[in-house]
Design an enzyme around this catalytic site. Structure first.
Site, PDB file in Angstrom:
ATOM      1  N   HIS A  41      -7.936  -1.854  -3.587  1.00 49.18           N
ATOM      2  CA  HIS A  41      -7.604  -1.097  -4.793  1.00 49.18           C
ATOM      3  C   HIS A  41      -8.580  -1.389  -5.928  1.00 49.18           C
ATOM      4  O   HIS A  41      -9.014  -0.489  -6.635  1.00 49.18           O
ATOM      5  CB  HIS A  41      -6.178  -1.466  -5.207  1.00 49.18           C
ATOM      6  CG  HIS A  41      -5.639  -0.613  -6.288  1.00 49.18           C
ATOM      7  ND1 HIS A  41      -5.025   0.587  -6.038  1.00 49.18           N
ATOM      8  CD2 HIS A  41      -5.645  -0.769  -7.632  1.00 49.18           C
ATOM      9  CE1 HIS A  41      -4.674   1.137  -7.185  1.00 49.18           C
ATOM     10  NE2 HIS A  41      -5.032   0.336  -8.169  1.00 49.18           N
ATOM     11  N   HIS A  51      -0.327   7.028  -7.941  1.00 56.44           N
ATOM     12  CA  HIS A  51       0.707   5.988  -7.983  1.00 56.44           C
ATOM     13  C   HIS A  51       1.620   6.216  -6.782  1.00 56.44           C
ATOM     14  O   HIS A  51       2.837   6.303  -6.913  1.00 56.44           O
ATOM     15  CB  HIS A  51       1.472   6.028  -9.314  1.00 56.44           C
ATOM     16  CG  HIS A  51       1.599   4.677  -9.936  1.00 56.44           C
ATOM     17  ND1 HIS A  51       2.640   4.298 -10.736  1.00 56.44           N
ATOM     18  CD2 HIS A  51       0.796   3.593  -9.863  1.00 56.44           C
ATOM     19  CE1 HIS A  51       2.467   3.044 -11.136  1.00 56.44           C
ATOM     20  NE2 HIS A  51       1.361   2.602 -10.618  1.00 56.44           N
TER      21      HIS A  51
END
Ligand SMILES: Nc1ncnc2c1ncn2[C@@H]1O[C@H](COP(=O)(O)OP(=O)(O)O)[C@@H](O)[C@H]1O
Ligand SMILES: [Mg+2]
Lengths: 215, 75, 745, 75
Positions: free
Chosen positions: C54, C100
């Protein structure tokens, strides 16, 4: 002619209200923590989510320092227009009758609605005609009007089929007994320019407010 | 002292949240449910218990549409 | 003060490192970065987060380097919190899309809400005022209860955050496909407006300058991976100390926006950065790395929501609504005073130092000491091993429309299908008009349009769109992605806007698997080629990998967002027919050289339950770009009454949508077709349905393919094609198109 | 049987409403207040008390972020 627009933390339609006011008067930004009204001739209590609408919409904002001055100003006959969250704040402050409950379907709805003018005996609607339809957007989660209001104090009703929030008797906007304090759930400041508002019908309320002789 | 305030919609006032819950429960297989009301719960530590009623009237509840009940919680 | 961490304290060791997601090889590299010393708990937590996929883009960075990122309008490119493009007169528009997905799958309301909050912080961290949000959502088919729940709550969460903070949600997309059933996608894009000279970067600078943390207090939110360390420390019963779901507070963020922008306008800041994934760890080390400085950060000064947090928890907490800034020592008082004005907590928590080391202190004690470059720049980058799969990866969708169905039924089935039905019940839950810039609201046009009145007399407008058809990318990662970018640009052309820049969110499965690596590689190649051809450089984006559920990977979903400029808002195009008697034309396709639609991977083929084809027809991108130019020019000239690009559902659905949006019928004669189904429902980039005076459309035909299809008017849609004629009352189409309403009772 | 469910934010979870109320009270002259939390209150008639826990887990509360407490109310 100076019209003040109050900002609290979490207010968000204050900029829009100042843009609308600027079309009819000189807009003055008022701050919740400052009880000085800076000599304004009228006050707009704008929409948004003051204090996040936490606890109850308008419940916390109504105690801020500026509100004491607003209450005194209103009692002295000065024009005060509460829009959406501003309407909720004025109800919480006892300047307007009634309360706003969650929408019947509990969802936030943003929709252009038609309103019908019920009376022109208020400064705000003095520029309208009885029965006239105004196309104005509404956007809220807590806009179901509830309260005991004499019909003379009902200024605007949702046109048939437009009352999405379940308001009692289709009430969209009311005034106090003296007629100088008005609250409504739809957003006239978002209908002052055909380009961005889809209509300019909301401007009428600001024009009416600006024409009021200074008290 | 820990206090608890139960705030509920006044009788006769629209309670769309209560209605929504009452509708949803049977759909989830929970029968025999009635009279559902949804309100708010405020819990707080207070030094002066005597202030609680004023707090409720002034801020925590809107007497026009809500009833409140104050409970003190023994820790 | 002890000069370095207590090296005799026990270290978590390699097994914990592996549990935190590092490979054994990576752990060895970390030890090397630490000068041969094994990292302690704080250091390991920080390394493992900053070296995660990430934060470090280990499997995608090499590919991303192939994307076009430069152009005359680019003010800030990838690497900053968001990209930004010039809109003239010293003003810039910043924008970025972010995902998200995983938090939304766990708790859709808060996951989606905090997704919006996070992308907004990226925008105002640059000094830009957020002026719009768009959302791009993917769920399983709505006949699944889980999907309906995720949809309902995610939409509510986005609305809650965006509405409360006073930023309009002006557009987006929602797509339902079975491969998203166990792995939904929630992507959000935000747009901001700034004076270029007021924009700020995130590089810390000036040894001795002060680091101020402001906004919400720090709790155990979203400690995520690092919870391995937490659970090693805590007894199993101690539920309260477990990491928890991040809860968003749009009210706090609305104060943060105003406070941040006022801090910048007052000239009090040297640098500003938002706290997002990996919290303080990532925000502070990135500021240090960009400024090529070191930092001392004292966790004892960080305001906590729970008193007993360990230093590593404070460093990795993902509590929302926090910002970090750097200011000169004599400005600290001014910064804190402004924080107070906005009822935001501000605290000095550290200083900029010389040594390019990031030291974590707890009062007088040093609890972590790492080289900044090691944390931020030295994470390993991996090559992919792409391989085209030899067998189909995805099962055929369930058939809901038989092959025996006629055209009449097919149009109704398409208009009422979850992917094509009106999104009104969804977008009405979003405030699309606050801030008074919205010229085109959802469903009025293919792209949303915002008038930038802030720029004064003669101000231009911008248009925005976000698109990412995953099914077509699954059929052909290269051409499918090219199609997504072209669709986005086509949406802009319909309102008269020219793309200024592109943002994107690459949502894919596990890149360590060769066929996912192939999807990703091909998609990025397609995105780059399309954006080069469109002269719409990529100024930012996000990558979300490992999106796989028990039943396999998601459809590869490169979501493309574009922002474009249009000079005159009063001429912004709309998609609804506006005048009876106008001619209706198909623009861009000619059935010959310029191609025509195809049923491959189309909405119709999905409803019919057809398996995905292996590959899509090639697109002549240069030809499509020419068509976009012509349509845009005609819209800007105010010549057209309506313009709508042909996307899912083909020509007939596009015409029906223009009828419904304008409340007017149409009569079409499509002549003789080789294949009626392909002509009516085929899909391909570069096709438009426009309406206007016949002469205007004929003149347009001198530069691009135009065929007149019929006339606007009446309250029915009538078509004749080959030997077939059909007719639908508009009310019937309207009813069919309202099929999503029951999803939001 | 009348039942009451108290639903509150889990310990450690951000409670923005509680924070807002805690800030507002002193400004109204109510001092000595701490640890304010705002939750929800659901009251209902149930035939089968045994179903309450399942109702809470499935619909009334969000177990990821909320705790609940079931009380039975003697009428
Ligand atoms: N998730 C969403 N959020 C906000 N607006 C949406 C969303 N999904 C769709 N819309 C709006 O609904 C309209 C129609 O959407 P869509 O059919 O996806 O458009 P297109 O085919 O042009 O991509 C557009 O105005 C779009 O912005
Ligand atoms: Mg489109």
């Amino acid at each position: 002619m100076k019209l003040g627009v109050i900002t609290w933390p979490g207010t968000c339609d204050d900029v829009d209200a100042r843009l609308a006011v600027a079309k009819v008067a000189e807009p003055v930004a008022l701050w919740h923590g400052d009880s000085d009204l800076h000599g304004v001739d009228g006050i707009v209590v704008p929409g948004g989510f003051s204090y996040g609408d936490y606890l109850r919409a308008g419940a916390i904002a109504r105690f801020s320092p500026v509100m004491e001055s607003v209450i005194a100003f209103a009692r002295a006959g000065g024009p005060v227009l509460g829009i959406c969250n501003g309407f909720q704040i004025l109800c919480e402050a006892g300047l307007l009758p009634g309360a706003l409950l969650p929408n019947a379907k509990l969802r936030f709805v943003c929709r252009q609605v038609d309103l019908e003018v019920q009376t022109t005996a208020t400064p705000f609607t003095s520029t309208c005609e009885v029965g006239q339809r105004l196309s104005i957007p509404a956007k809220h989660t807590t806009g179901c009007f509830f309260g005991d209001v004499p019909s003379e104090q009902v200024v605007l009703r949702y046109a048939p089929g437009h009352n999405f929030n379940g308001s009692q008797d289709d009430i969209a906007g009311v005034v106090n007994e003296q007629g100088n304090v008005m609250g409504l759930m739809p957003h006239p400041e978002h209908a002052v320019d055909v380009l961005t508002g889809g209509s300019a019908d909301g401007l009428k309320l600001f024009e009416g407010m600006a024409r009021v002789p200074v008290a | 002292m820990r206090a608890r305030v139960l705030i509920r919609p006044k009788a006769g006032i629209l309670d769309p949240q209560g209605v929504a819950v009452e509708r949803a429960l049977p759909a989830l297989g929970f029968g025999g449910v009635a009279n559902v009301h949804v309100g708010r719960l405020v819990e707080l530590d207070v030094e002066d218990e005597g202030q609680l009623d004023a707090m409720c009237r002034k801020l925590l509840a809107n007497p026009l549409i809500e009833d409140y009940e104050i409970q003190t919680v023994t820790a | 003060m002890s000069p370095s961490p207590d090296t005799t304290a026990s270290v978590p060791g390699i097994e914990n490192a592996v549990a935190l997601g590092l490979t054994r090889g990576e752990y060895a590299m970390v030890v090397q970065e630490m000068g041969g010393r094994e990292p302690n708990e704080v250091e390991l937590a920080m390394f493992s987060l900053l070296w995660s996929e990430h934060c470090a883009y280990k499997h995608s960075k090499k590919l991303l380097r192939t994307l076009p990122t430069e152009g005359p309008a680019v003010v800030m490119g990838p690497g900053e919190n968001a990209g930004a493009v010039d809109v003239g007169d010293g003003w810039a528009v910043a924008f970025k899309v972010e995902s998200h997905n995983h938090p939304s799958a766990v708790e859709p309301f808060q996951g989606a809400a905090t997704g919006v909050g996070g992308i907004l912080r990226d925008i105002f961290a640059l000094g830009a005022r957020p002026i719009a949000i768009l959302d791009s959502l993917r769920f399983g088919e709505p006949d699944s209860e889980r999907s309906r729940y995720l949809l309902d709550r995610a939409v509510a969460g986005i609305g809650h955050y965006g509405n409360s903070i006073g930023v309009p949600t002006i557009g987006g997309e929602v797509v339902f496909e079975a491969p998203y059933e166990t792995n939904c996608l929630v992507n959000a894009m935000a747009i901001g407006l700034a004076r270029t000279e007021d924009m700020v970067r995130s590089a810390a600078a000036g040894v001795g300058n002060v680091l101020v943390l402001f906004g919400a207090s720090t709790g155990r939110d979203g400690i995520g991976g690092a919870s391995v360390l937490a659970s090693a420390e805590l007894d199993a019963e101690d539920e309260t100390k477990r990491p928890s779901v991040q809860v968003g507070d749009p009210f706090e963020e609305s104060k943060l926006v105003e406070c941040s922008l006022e801090l910048l306008q007052s000239g009090l800041l040297v640098a500003l950065q938002d706290l997002g994934a990996a919290g303080l760890t990532s925000a502070a080390s990135e500021m240090a790395a960009k400024g090529e400085v070191g930092l001392d950060l004292d966790v004892a000064k960080v305001p906590l929501r729970e008193a007993d947090m360990a230093p590593f928890e404070i460093m990795v907490s993902e509590s929302q609504e926090r910002m970090l800034c750097v200011c000169e020592p004599d400005k600290v008082a001014g910064v804190l005073a402004l924080c107070e004005k906005w009822e935001v907590n501000g605290t000095a928590i550290g200083t900029v130092t010389e040594g390019k080391r990031f030291r974590i202190l707890r009062g007088d004690e040093v609890v972590g000491d790492m080289p900044v470059s090691g944390l931020v720049d030295d994470a390993p980058l991996y090559d992919l091993a792409p391989e085209k799969p030899s067998a189909p990866l995805y099962p055929a969708p369930a058939a809901v429309l038989g092959f025996e169905a006629d055209v009449r039924e097919a149009l109704i089935a398409l208009l009422s299908s979850p992917n094509l039905a009106s999104r009104r019940p969804l977008f009405e839950q979003y405030d699309s008009i606050v801030q008074s810039r919205t010229v085109r609201r959802p469903e009025e046009a293919d792209a949303a349009v915002l008038y930038l009145y802030d720029m004064g007399e003669g101000a231009p407008s911008i248009a925005a769109s976000i698109d990412g058809n995953g099914r077509r990318v699954a059929a052909d990662p290269y051409w499918g992605t090219v199609g997504n970018a072209l669709e986005c640009a086509a949406n802009l052309a319909c309102v008269g806007a020219q793309p200024l820049g592109t943002t994107n969110n690459l949502n894919f499965g596990n890149p360590e698997k060769p066929h996912i690596a192939w999807q990703l590689t091909e998609a990025v190649r397609g995105l780059g080629d399309a954006c080069r051809a469109l002269e719409a450089p990529i100024v930012g984006g996000n990558v979300s990998l490992y999106n796989e559920g028990a039943d396999g990977p998601i459809y590869p979903t490169p979501v493309v967002g574009m922002v474009g400029l249009l000079p005159d808002a009063t001429r912004a195009g709309g998609l609804g027919f506006t005048r009876d008697g106008d001619a209706i034309a198909l623009v861009g396709w000619d059935g010959g050289e310029a191609g025509e639609g195809s049923l491959a991977a189309s909405e119709l083929s999905k409803l019919r339950g057809e398996a995905l084809p292996d590959g899509l027809p090639e697109i002549d991108v240069a030809q499509v770009v020419g068509v976009l130019d012509a349509v845009r020019a005609a819209v800007r000239a105010g010549e057209l009454s309506s313009a709508h690009d042909i996307a899912e559902g083909g020509v007939l659905v596009a015409v029906a949508e223009s009828c419904l949006a304008g409340g007017r019928g149409a009569a079409l004669d499509l002549g003789d077709a080789e294949d009626v189904w392909t002509s009516l429902f085929g899909e391909r980039s570069g096709g438009f349905v426009v309406s206007g005076p016949r002469e205007v459309l004929e003149r347009l035909g001198t530069s691009v393919p135009v065929s007149i299809l019929g006339t606007v008017g009446g309250d029915r849609l009538d078509i004749a094609i080959s030997s077939l004629s059909e007719s639908w009352p508009l009310a019937e189409l309207q009813d069919a198109n309202g099929a999503l309403a029951p999803l939001f009772p």
